[in-house]
Design a protein around this motif. Structure first.
Motif, short mmCIF file in Angstrom:
data_model
loop_
_atom_site.label_atom_id
_atom_site.label_comp_id
_atom_site.label_asym_id
_atom_site.label_seq_id
_atom_site.Cartn_x
_atom_site.Cartn_y
_atom_site.Cartn_z
N GLY A 72 11.67 -3.14 9.68
CA GLY A 72 11.48 -3.77 8.40
C GLY A 72 12.18 -4.95 8.45
N ILE A 73 12.00 -6.00 7.60
CA ILE A 73 12.72 -7.17 7.59
C ILE A 73 13.70 -7.27 6.42
CG2 ILE A 73 11.29 -8.51 8.85
CD1 ILE A 73 10.24 -9.99 6.47
N GLY A 74 13.76 -6.14 5.62
CA GLY A 74 14.69 -6.18 4.23
C GLY A 74 14.78 -4.61 3.74
N LEU A 75 15.69 -4.24 3.14
CA LEU A 75 15.71 -2.88 2.36
C LEU A 75 16.89 -3.01 1.63
CD1 LEU A 75 14.83 -0.14 3.07
CD2 LEU A 75 17.20 0.40 4.26
N GLN A 78 16.17 2.25 -1.93
CA GLN A 78 15.15 2.99 -1.18
C GLN A 78 15.72 3.98 -0.11
OE1 GLN A 78 13.85 -1.14 0.19
NE2 GLN A 78 11.86 -0.19 0.36
N TYR A 81 1.80 -14.40 -0.90
CA TYR A 81 2.39 -13.92 0.30
C TYR A 81 1.73 -12.20 0.34
CZ TYR A 81 4.99 -13.05 4.49
OH TYR A 81 5.34 -12.51 5.84
N GLU A 99 2.36 -8.83 0.95
CA GLU A 99 3.38 -8.26 0.88
C GLU A 99 3.09 -6.56 1.41
OE1 GLU A 99 6.21 -10.58 -2.53
OE2 GLU A 99 6.33 -8.51 -2.14
N GLY A 100 4.29 -6.07 2.00
CA GLY A 100 4.23 -4.48 2.25
C GLY A 100 5.68 -4.13 1.72
N CYS A 101 5.87 -2.90 1.86
CA CYS A 101 7.05 -2.25 1.45
C CYS A 101 7.23 -0.85 2.25
CB CYS A 101 7.02 -1.76 -0.09
SG CYS A 101 8.33 -1.09 -0.62
N LEU A 102 8.38 -0.82 2.70
CA LEU A 102 8.77 0.67 3.57
C LEU A 102 8.63 1.59 2.64
CD1 LEU A 102 11.76 -0.94 5.60
CD2 LEU A 102 9.43 -0.56 6.20
N SER A 103 8.67 1.60 1.33
CA SER A 103 8.42 2.87 0.18
C SER A 103 7.02 3.01 0.04
CB SER A 103 9.21 2.41 -0.92
OG SER A 103 10.71 2.56 -0.45
N LEU A 135 9.77 -17.28 3.78
CA LEU A 135 9.95 -15.96 3.78
C LEU A 135 10.89 -15.11 3.09
CD1 LEU A 135 8.61 -13.13 4.77
CD2 LEU A 135 9.47 -13.38 7.09
N CYS A 165 11.22 -12.33 0.50
CA CYS A 165 12.03 -11.19 0.87
C CYS A 165 12.92 -11.05 -0.21
CB CYS A 165 12.37 -11.12 2.29
SG CYS A 165 12.88 -9.62 2.53
N HIS A 193 11.40 -9.82 -3.33
CA HIS A 193 10.91 -8.49 -3.33
C HIS A 193 12.14 -7.28 -3.31
CE1 HIS A 193 8.14 -5.27 -1.24
NE2 HIS A 193 9.50 -4.73 -1.09
N GLU A 194 13.26 -7.49 -2.48
CA GLU A 194 14.28 -6.62 -2.86
C GLU A 194 15.00 -7.09 -4.01
OE1 GLU A 194 13.31 -6.05 1.13
OE2 GLU A 194 14.16 -4.79 -0.47
N HIS A 244 13.41 -4.34 -6.35
CA HIS A 244 13.80 -2.96 -5.96
C HIS A 244 15.04 -2.57 -6.90
CE1 HIS A 244 11.18 -1.26 -3.15
NE2 HIS A 244 11.24 -2.29 -2.23
O1 K2U Z 1 11.62 -3.82 0.85
C1 K2U Z 1 11.18 -3.27 1.79
O2 K2U Z 1 10.24 -2.06 1.89
C2 K2U Z 1 11.35 -4.19 2.80
C3 K2U Z 1 10.20 -5.16 3.10
C4 K2U Z 1 10.42 -6.30 2.89
C5 K2U Z 1 9.26 -7.37 2.84
C6 K2U Z 1 8.37 -7.15 1.90
C7 K2U Z 1 7.33 -8.20 1.59
C8 K2U Z 1 7.45 -9.39 2.31
C9 K2U Z 1 8.61 -9.55 3.18
C10 K2U Z 1 9.62 -8.64 3.38
C11 K2U Z 1 9.59 -4.60 4.61
O3 K2U Z 1 10.32 -5.16 5.41
S1 K2U Z 1 7.89 -4.43 4.60
C12 K2U Z 1 7.58 -4.75 6.00
C13 K2U Z 1 7.35 -6.14 6.63
C14 K2U Z 1 7.58 -6.56 7.85
C15 K2U Z 1 7.63 -7.78 8.00
C16 K2U Z 1 6.86 -8.82 7.33
C17 K2U Z 1 6.50 -8.45 5.97
C18 K2U Z 1 6.71 -7.11 5.79
#
Ligand code: K2U
Ligand code: ZN
Length: 168
Positions: free
Chosen positions: A44-47, A51, A90, A92-96, A129, A133, A136-137, A140
């Motif tokens: 991932g790129i953030g945490l 989480q 944007y 978005e995705g999330c590791l959770s 980005l 990010c 997004h964090e 959390h």
């Molecule tokens: O909080 C997390 O789960 C970390 C996310 C951070 C993120 C979410 C949305 C947009 C940018 C960053 C993870 O890194 S999700 C995986 C990911 C990887 C590369 C780009 C976007 C999302």
């Protein structure tokens, strides 16, 4: 250093509000080292600390691209002090919330204040980005997930998909 388990929806801890850190000491730096190793392994790129089940106001991030030199960033007790009127979408995705992506609209630029890995106070502006990010964090840390910005139907679909993924 250790790779820690990343909690996934609908784990109740993810809805907790994280607490401020009293001091940036060696124990906290060890936590941030674990968070960074866990983030890289995901990948991932953030945490955010919540989480991995730790309700402390701590975030790690690395926006460097594949093949580029790693540029880890550490945020202790981060605050957003200003948000632009202008917004930007944007995907978005999330590791959770594995394997679920959707578009979220957020302020395009933000100003932030935080303590770094050494405990020094930093103030800076984020866009692109980095702005996505960090917001997004920061969500959390308030127990908010990106799917909480979507419709109830989409939120329920996301949780159902993750439950199915974990049962497989
Ligand atoms: O909080 C997390 O789960 C970390 C996310 C951070 C993120 C979410 C949305 C947009 C940018 C960053 C993870 O890194 S999700 C995986 C990911 C990887 C590369 C780009 C976007 C999302
Ligand atoms: Zn996330």
């Amino acid at each position: 250093m250790a790779i820690r388990e990343i909690l996934t929806v609908p784990h109740p801890v993810l809805k907790q509000v994280s607490q401020p850190v009293a001091a940036v000491d060696d124990e906290l730096r060890a936590l941030m080292d674990d968070m960074l190793e866990t983030m890289y392994a995901a990948p991932g790129i953030g945490l955010a600390a919540i989480q991995i089940g730790v309700p402390k106001r701590v975030i790690v991030m690395d926006l460097s691209g594949q093949g580029e030199e790693k540029q880890p960033r550490y945020f202790v007790n981060p605050e957003i002090t200003w948000k632009s009127e202008e917004t930007a979408p944007y995907e978005e995705g999330c590791l959770s919330i594995p394997e679920y992506y959707d578009e979220v609209e957020r302020p395009a630029r933000v100003k932030l204040r935080y303590l770094n890995y050494q405990g020094e106070q930093i103030e800076e502006e984020a866009d692109g980005l980095y702005a996505v990010c960090i917001q997004h964090e920061m969500d959390h840390l308030e127990g908010v997930l990106f799917i909480d910005h979507l419709s109830r139907l989409k939120r329920e679909q996301a949780v159902k998909k993750v439950k199915k993924l974990k049962a497989a």
